[in-house]
Design a protein around this motif. Sequence first.
Motif, mmCIF file in Angstrom:
data_model
loop_
_atom_site.group_PDB
_atom_site.id
_atom_site.type_symbol
_atom_site.label_atom_id
_atom_site.label_comp_id
_atom_site.label_asym_id
_atom_site.label_seq_id
_atom_site.Cartn_x
_atom_site.Cartn_y
_atom_site.Cartn_z
ATOM 1 N N HIS A 74 0.992 -0.630 0.068
ATOM 2 C CA HIS A 74 0.283 -0.164 -0.118
ATOM 3 C C HIS A 74 1.031 0.991 -0.169
ATOM 4 O O HIS A 74 1.679 1.557 0.867
ATOM 5 N N GLU A 75 0.654 1.917 -0.719
ATOM 6 C CA GLU A 75 1.400 2.999 -1.035
ATOM 7 C C GLU A 75 0.358 4.494 -0.865
ATOM 8 O O GLU A 75 -0.319 4.661 -0.887
ATOM 9 N N LEU A 76 1.876 5.007 0.592
ATOM 10 C CA LEU A 76 1.114 6.264 1.649
ATOM 11 C C LEU A 76 1.246 7.615 0.018
ATOM 12 O O LEU A 76 2.491 7.834 0.490
ATOM 13 N N ARG A 77 0.238 8.065 0.167
ATOM 14 C CA ARG A 77 0.744 9.382 -1.132
ATOM 15 C C ARG A 77 0.426 10.356 -0.544
ATOM 16 O O ARG A 77 -0.867 10.590 0.522
ATOM 17 N N ASP A 78 1.261 11.710 -0.932
ATOM 18 C CA ASP A 78 0.692 12.291 -0.685
ATOM 19 C C ASP A 78 1.212 12.618 0.363
ATOM 20 O O ASP A 78 2.122 12.915 1.064
ATOM 21 N N ASP A 79 -0.240 13.062 1.470
ATOM 22 C CA ASP A 79 0.509 13.913 3.045
ATOM 23 C C ASP A 79 -0.239 12.733 3.748
ATOM 24 O O ASP A 79 -0.744 12.675 5.213
ATOM 25 N N GLU A 80 -0.995 11.372 3.377
ATOM 26 C CA GLU A 80 -1.222 10.387 4.201
ATOM 27 C C GLU A 80 0.158 10.198 4.824
ATOM 28 O O GLU A 80 0.901 9.778 5.044
ATOM 29 N N PRO A 81 -0.970 9.897 6.359
ATOM 30 C CA PRO A 81 -0.049 9.570 7.592
ATOM 31 C C PRO A 81 0.645 8.290 7.257
ATOM 32 O O PRO A 81 -0.219 6.993 6.956
ATOM 33 N N GLU A 82 1.751 7.823 7.760
ATOM 34 C CA GLU A 82 1.591 6.275 8.798
ATOM 35 C C GLU A 82 0.879 5.501 9.412
ATOM 36 O O GLU A 82 0.320 6.670 10.401
ATOM 37 N N LEU A 83 0.573 4.036 9.437
ATOM 38 C CA LEU A 83 -0.491 4.078 10.488
ATOM 39 C C LEU A 83 0.031 3.569 11.620
ATOM 40 O O LEU A 83 1.319 3.496 12.020
ATOM 41 N N THR A 84 -0.889 3.649 12.099
ATOM 42 C CA THR A 84 -0.062 3.375 13.473
ATOM 43 C C THR A 84 -0.414 1.984 14.333
ATOM 44 O O THR A 84 -1.036 0.888 13.028
ATOM 45 N N LEU A 85 0.049 1.184 14.960
ATOM 46 C CA LEU A 85 0.664 -0.228 15.757
ATOM 47 C C LEU A 85 -0.859 -0.692 15.682
ATOM 48 O O LEU A 85 -1.241 -2.057 14.763
ATOM 49 N N PRO A 86 -1.519 -0.384 16.017
ATOM 50 C CA PRO A 86 -3.281 -0.875 16.135
ATOM 51 C C PRO A 86 -3.744 -1.028 14.482
ATOM 52 O O PRO A 86 -4.006 -1.789 13.872
ATOM 53 N N ASP A 87 -4.222 0.151 13.870
ATOM 54 C CA ASP A 87 -4.442 -0.195 11.976
ATOM 55 C C ASP A 87 -3.212 -1.374 12.081
ATOM 56 O O ASP A 87 -3.980 -1.900 10.915
ATOM 57 N N LEU A 88 -1.818 -1.309 11.813
ATOM 58 C CA LEU A 88 -1.561 -2.168 10.937
ATOM 59 C C LEU A 88 -1.961 -3.848 11.942
ATOM 60 O O LEU A 88 -1.928 -5.004 10.947
ATOM 61 N N MET A 89 -2.061 -4.079 12.816
ATOM 62 C CA MET A 89 -2.502 -4.993 13.458
ATOM 63 C C MET A 89 -3.345 -5.708 13.492
ATOM 64 O O MET A 89 -4.395 -6.826 13.067
ATOM 65 N N ALA A 90 -4.589 -5.191 12.537
ATOM 66 C CA ALA A 90 -5.788 -5.002 12.495
ATOM 67 C C ALA A 90 -5.892 -5.239 10.417
ATOM 68 O O ALA A 90 -6.926 -6.337 10.458
ATOM 69 N N LYS A 91 -4.517 -5.799 9.883
ATOM 70 C CA LYS A 91 -4.613 -6.162 8.915
ATOM 71 C C LYS A 91 -3.905 -7.167 8.779
ATOM 72 O O LYS A 91 -3.878 -8.562 7.783
ATOM 73 N N LEU A 92 -3.792 -7.948 9.781
ATOM 74 C CA LEU A 92 -2.819 -9.337 10.120
ATOM 75 C C LEU A 92 -3.996 -10.409 10.082
ATOM 76 O O LEU A 92 -5.365 -10.338 11.139
ATOM 77 N N SER A 93 -3.951 -11.472 9.888
ATOM 78 C CA SER A 93 -4.359 -12.962 10.573
ATOM 79 C C SER A 93 -4.061 -13.253 11.732
ATOM 80 O O SER A 93 -3.203 -12.302 12.144
ATOM 81 N N PRO A 94 -5.578 -13.541 12.357
ATOM 82 C CA PRO A 94 -5.060 -14.294 13.851
ATOM 83 C C PRO A 94 -3.630 -14.950 14.347
ATOM 84 O O PRO A 94 -3.923 -15.638 13.255
ATOM 85 N N VAL A 95 -2.767 -15.075 14.980
ATOM 86 C CA VAL A 95 -1.627 -16.747 15.637
ATOM 87 C C VAL A 95 -2.513 -15.746 16.980
ATOM 88 O O VAL A 95 -3.070 -15.177 17.450
ATOM 89 N N ASP A 96 -1.680 -16.726 17.332
ATOM 90 C CA ASP A 96 -1.532 -17.417 18.866
ATOM 91 C C ASP A 96 -0.184 -16.001 19.247
ATOM 92 O O ASP A 96 -0.737 -15.905 20.905
ATOM 93 N N LEU A 97 0.730 -15.155 18.788
ATOM 94 C CA LEU A 97 1.602 -14.789 18.976
ATOM 95 C C LEU A 97 1.977 -13.418 18.130
ATOM 96 O O LEU A 97 2.261 -14.167 17.078
ATOM 97 N N LEU A 98 2.099 -12.008 18.301
ATOM 98 C CA LEU A 98 2.355 -11.194 17.860
ATOM 99 C C LEU A 98 3.807 -10.826 18.033
ATOM 100 O O LEU A 98 3.196 -10.379 19.046
ATOM 101 N N LEU A 99 4.689 -10.996 17.653
ATOM 102 C CA LEU A 99 6.038 -10.094 17.928
ATOM 103 C C LEU A 99 6.359 -8.710 17.152
ATOM 104 O O LEU A 99 6.240 -8.429 16.353
ATOM 105 N N ILE A 100 6.228 -7.603 17.830
ATOM 106 C CA ILE A 100 6.741 -6.756 17.798
ATOM 107 C C ILE A 100 8.380 -6.072 17.531
ATOM 108 O O ILE A 100 8.881 -5.943 18.975
ATOM 109 N N GLU A 101 9.343 -5.939 16.525
ATOM 110 C CA GLU A 101 10.309 -5.570 16.346
ATOM 111 C C GLU A 101 10.279 -3.757 16.352
ATOM 112 O O GLU A 101 9.673 -3.378 15.737
#
Length: 167
Positions: A74-101
């Motif tokens: 997904h290309e962030l165009r013009d002045d679109e802000p970077e997604l927040t961590l909760p926004d990014l997490m909502a795009k993932l399939s459910p797993v047992d553990l999500l590791l955040i680096e």
Amino acid sequence: MKVFGLTGWSGSGKTALIVRLIPALTARGLRVSTVKHAHKGFDIDHPGKDSHNHRMAGATEVLVSSPRRWALMHELRDDEPELTLPDLMAKLSPVDLLLIEGFKREPHEKIEVWRAEVGKPLIAAEDPRIVAVASDGPVPDSPVPVLNLNDADAVAAFVVARCGLGG
């Protein structure tokens, strides 16, 4: 989905630990996904590839699929802000553990990867969300337990216990 993080200064060994930690966790039967924050821009495709040409032509999203994997860019165009961590997490399939680096300012619990030779202060001294430090040597004045950075199984056991995942 349980969420747990690894944080630390650049050059401390976060990625090296996470790539040893994932097999130690999956060996316990856990399904694990990761989110990695990149401070600088990055690219997963390259000039001359069809997907790159699609993005350069102005596509907002390009999904590439093969029999072995798929990737959505997904290309962030013009002045679109970077997604927040909760926004990014909502795009993932459910797993047992999500590791955040990275994402050191987010409110999930974390292990700080710390090496004296990096020459940076201990983040855990100021951040109550850091629940342990993983280091390759002594950690002066650590307010939390210190784990052996080179023992991925011990770090995995700590994460599994802390997240209440059994195993």
